[in-house]
Design an enzyme around this catalytic site. Structure first.
Site, PDB file in Angstrom:
ATOM      1  CG  MET A  52      20.488 -17.428  32.203  1.00 62.52           C
ATOM      2  SD  MET A  52      19.523 -18.753  31.467  1.00 62.52           S
ATOM      3  CE  MET A  52      19.647 -19.986  32.746  1.00 62.52           C
ATOM      4  CE1 TYR A  53      24.487 -18.861  31.017  1.00 60.22           C
ATOM      5  CE2 TYR A  53      26.453 -17.595  30.620  1.00 60.22           C
ATOM      6  CZ  TYR A  53      25.496 -18.465  30.177  1.00 60.22           C
ATOM      7  OH  TYR A  53      25.556 -18.942  28.898  1.00 60.22           O
ATOM      8  N   PRO A  54      24.829 -17.821  37.184  1.00 63.58           N
ATOM      9  CG  PRO A  54      25.546 -18.903  39.162  1.00 63.58           C
ATOM     10  CD  PRO A  54      24.930 -17.633  38.651  1.00 63.58           C
TER      11      PRO A  54
END
Length: 141
Positions: A52-54
């Site tokens: 799910m990053y950033p």
């Protein structure tokens, strides 16, 4: 840099790991690669990220961190680098992540891992974690 073996594995990991959750939002690719290069040159071999990053998590940038690390990783001796990433668990408001629902089940874990491997340009990760578990508590949104 001290190196330790992760219990129950053959993984030799540095005392310090580099978190990458800002890569692709606050930290651009060139700066991220410079940080990764510097960390590796100082003996840090553990690099942590998540599908799910950033952060903050948004549909427009989801996976950018792994893509940036993947471009860097493609130039490294893969056996010198420990890659840790995570599958996201249930989170209200993140319907764009894998199309929801985000149950921690075989289908979602497999889909998340396959997408992470593609972004990371590698055929394995060294440590795969659940970012947050399914809980009957109103946490994380």
């Amino acid at each position: 840099m001290r190196i330790h073996h992760l219990p129950g594995t053959d993984l030799a990991i540095s005392d310090i790991g580099l978190g990458t959750m800002t890569f692709g939002e606050q930290t651009d690719k060139a700066c991220a690669h410079a940080q990764l290069d510097h960390a590796l040159s100082e003996g840090i071999n553990l690099f942590d990220m998540a599908e799910m990053y950033p952060v903050p998590g948004r549909a427009e940038t989801q996976g950018a961190t792994e893509t940036i690390v993947g471009a860097w990783l493609a130039r490294q001796a893969r056996d010198r680098v420990i890659i840790a990433t995570k599958v996201a668990g249930p989170l209200r408001g993140f319907h764009w992540l894998r199309g929801g629902p985000l149950a921690i089940d075989l289908a979602n874990v497999r889909a998340a891992l396959e997408a992470s491997l593609k972004r990371l340009k590698t055929d394995y990760v060294d440590l795969y974690q659940i970012h947050w578990p399914s809980r009957p508590l109103p946490l994380f949104g």
